[in-house]
Structures are given as C-alpha cells and as structure tokens.
Write a protein that holds these residues in place. Structure first.
Motif, PDB file in Angstrom:
ATOM      1  N   GLU A 173      -4.820  -9.885   2.604  1.00  0.00           N
ATOM      2  CA  GLU A 173      -4.231  -9.733   1.280  1.00  0.00           C
ATOM      3  C   GLU A 173      -5.148 -10.249   0.178  1.00  0.00           C
ATOM      4  N   THR A 175     -10.742 -10.296   3.357  1.00  0.00           N
ATOM      5  CA  THR A 175     -10.011  -9.717   4.484  1.00  0.00           C
ATOM      6  C   THR A 175      -8.534 -10.017   4.289  1.00  0.00           C
ATOM      7  N   ARG A 232       0.825  -1.208   0.000  1.00  0.00           N
ATOM      8  CA  ARG A 232       0.000   0.000   0.000  1.00  0.00           C
ATOM      9  C   ARG A 232       0.861   1.261   0.000  1.00  0.00           C
ATOM     10  N   SER A 290     -11.442  -5.030   8.923  1.00  0.00           N
ATOM     11  CA  SER A 290     -10.551  -6.012   8.318  1.00  0.00           C
ATOM     12  C   SER A 290     -10.881  -6.275   6.850  1.00  0.00           C
ATOM     13  N   THR A 338     -11.012  -5.725   3.095  1.00  0.00           N
ATOM     14  CA  THR A 338     -10.191  -4.948   2.172  1.00  0.00           C
ATOM     15  C   THR A 338     -10.843  -4.755   0.803  1.00  0.00           C
ATOM     16  N   LEU A 349      -4.231   1.797   5.802  1.00  0.00           N
ATOM     17  CA  LEU A 349      -5.640   2.007   6.119  1.00  0.00           C
ATOM     18  C   LEU A 349      -5.798   2.414   7.585  1.00  0.00           C
ATOM     19  N   ARG A 397     -10.696  -1.220  -0.986  1.00  0.00           N
ATOM     20  CA  ARG A 397     -10.612  -0.244   0.111  1.00  0.00           C
ATOM     21  C   ARG A 397      -9.255   0.449   0.096  1.00  0.00           C
TER      22      ARG A 397
END
Length: 277
Positions: free
Chosen positions: A241, A239, A170, A214, A216, A174, A257
């Motif tokens: 990876e 959730t 990323r 959690s 994603t 987050l 997300r």
C-alpha cells in the motif's frame, strides 16, 4: 540557527513542544529526523507519526523565503551533504526578531516581533487538515492544489467506502508479468515507507520496480554532486500500500503501477439484410 536533522544516517537533534500554552514541561509533540531515512523530517505525536516532510529535490541546497514586509525576510534552507542533513534559518539585514515554534497541538508557526504593538504576530503557520499523517488512507492523497485541501484517490483507484480515512481500492487488480504499466503522476509528495536503492540510473530504477511483482510504485531524483556529496541518487521503491501521499504545485514524479485496461472485442458491422440458406 542550524537544526541538525541527521548525522551519518542517525537522528541528531530533536525539538520538543511544551505540554501546554503556559506549561513548559515536556509535551506530546516533537520534531526530529526519520530514523529510517536520511531525508525526512517527522512531527511526532508521542511515538506515532503526525506529519511528514520529505526532501527529494534534484538540488544540493533547497531554500524558501518568508517575507513579513518589504525589508524583512527569513530564509529556510535545507542542506544535504554526504554526512549531514540540516535546516538553516537566516534573516535579512534589519529584520525584526523572528522565531519558529512547535506548539502543544503539533502546529509549526513562524512569528515576528511587532514593534508597534510590542507583541509577537504569526507570519506563517503549518496546515493540518488532510496533511495529518495517512489521514487519506491507503492509495489516497491530500490534494493541496485545491482551494480547500481534501482527500482524493490516485488514478486507477476508487473510494473504499464513504469514509476517506479508509482510503481507496484498485479498479482493476494487478497481474504479475505482462498486463500492467506505470502511470506518471507529476507534482506529488511521495508516499512513506519506501525502500531506498542507491547508485541507480533512472532506467535501472524503473527496471528494478518493473521486474518485482510486489513493487507498486517508484520515483527517482538524481542528486549526484561534485565529489563532496558522493552519489546521492534517490531511487525509491514501494511495495504494498501507498500511504501519506500528497499533490502540490511542484513535487516529484511518482510512477504508479496499474493494470492494463482489457481491449474490447470488435466484430464486423451487421448488414441490413440476412441471407437464409
């Protein structure tokens, strides 16, 4: 021919490859349904996933045609009912002999019989390259829309080193609660290792992911039938990876997300002169 992938949420049939080109004993590669999902087909290398195919179209029957000449076509149709998921192979009238094989290297090929040469010829063959399972690493995807399929990072991510198999990381971490949003990525082969939430509308699916720190990513496909299929709406959540993702010309909307980009502080412009008191 009908290949029954799953029946009542259980793996039904398995195709096993030869051990070698001239050795018909049991090989290392096989095809079957996914024991953890009713709508995935997996090519296995032993007990490890080698390639994956997921069916999430918003239709009850999805088909494709392979044309060898102007008069010969083979149809491959995937059918999902309340109890069954199967693939049906049919041919047009007057078609030559056709066969589908999984070979000892894990490659699926469609062959047609050439009457002039009295031999089998390849009509279509599966790609390997970065389509191999999870070959682009976490948060990476195989871009099949480019001339040569290659690994790319999902939006909001950057390469995690020079080796594409390490995947992507990323650009911004987050935060739970406010401070993030969902980006729609169209035309995607959605990742593996999802959680299937039944009987949800699109808005309910989005809220399910948004309320879970959690979560994603999510995707949604409405397969509600006419009563024979029941409610087969597919709200899928991820959730952690995202692995084994791809991009094609016509795929699913994947809602990813991402952290909000912090706004830059702004100041009024400085005047050309300063007043000293």
């Amino acid at each position: 021919m009908k290949f029954l992938v799953t029946y009542k949420a259980q793996v039904a049939e398995r195709i096993v490859a030869w051990k070698g080109p001239d050795d018909p004993s049991t090989g290392e590669f096989s095809i079957s349904g996914d024991p953890n999902s009713n709508f995935q087909i997996i090519i296995w290398h032993g007990t490890r996933k080698y390639r994956r195919s997921i069916l999430l179209d918003g239709v009850k029957v999805n088909g494709r045609a392979y044309e060898s000449n102007t008069t010969s076509i083979m149809f491959q149709t995937e059918v999902i009912t309340e109890d069954e998921f199967y693939v049906l192979f049919t041919t047009s009238d007057g078609s030559p002999y056709l066969r589908v094989t999984l070979d000892y290297m894990g490659i699926i090929s469609l062959w047609h019989w050439n009457t002039e040469s009295s031999s089998w010829a390849v009509l279509a063959q599966s790609q390997v390259d970065c389509a191999r399972y999870a070959s682009c690493g976490p948060f990476g995807y195989c871009d099949f829309t480019s001339v040569t399929p290659r690994c790319q990072c999902l939006d909001g991510f950057e390469p995690d080193g020079s080796n594409s198999s390490r995947g992507c990381r990323r650009k911004q971490d987050l935060k739970c609660g406010d401070g993030n949003h969902f980006l729609n990525l169209p035309g995607m082969i959605v990742p593996d290792k999802f959680l299937h939430i039944r009987n949800r509308s699109f808005d309910e699916c989005a809220a399910e992911c948004s309320s879970n720190c959690s979560c994603t990513a999510y995707t949604y496909a409405n397969l509600t039938g006419d009563g024979t299929m029941g409610n087969l709406s597919k709200c899928l959540l991820w959730t952690g990876e995202l692995v084994d993702t791809g991009k094609v010309t016509s795929g699913q909307n994947l809602y990813l997300r991402l952290a909000d980009v912090p706004s830059m502080l702004t100041f009024p412009p400085c005047s050309d002169t300063a007043t000293v008191r």
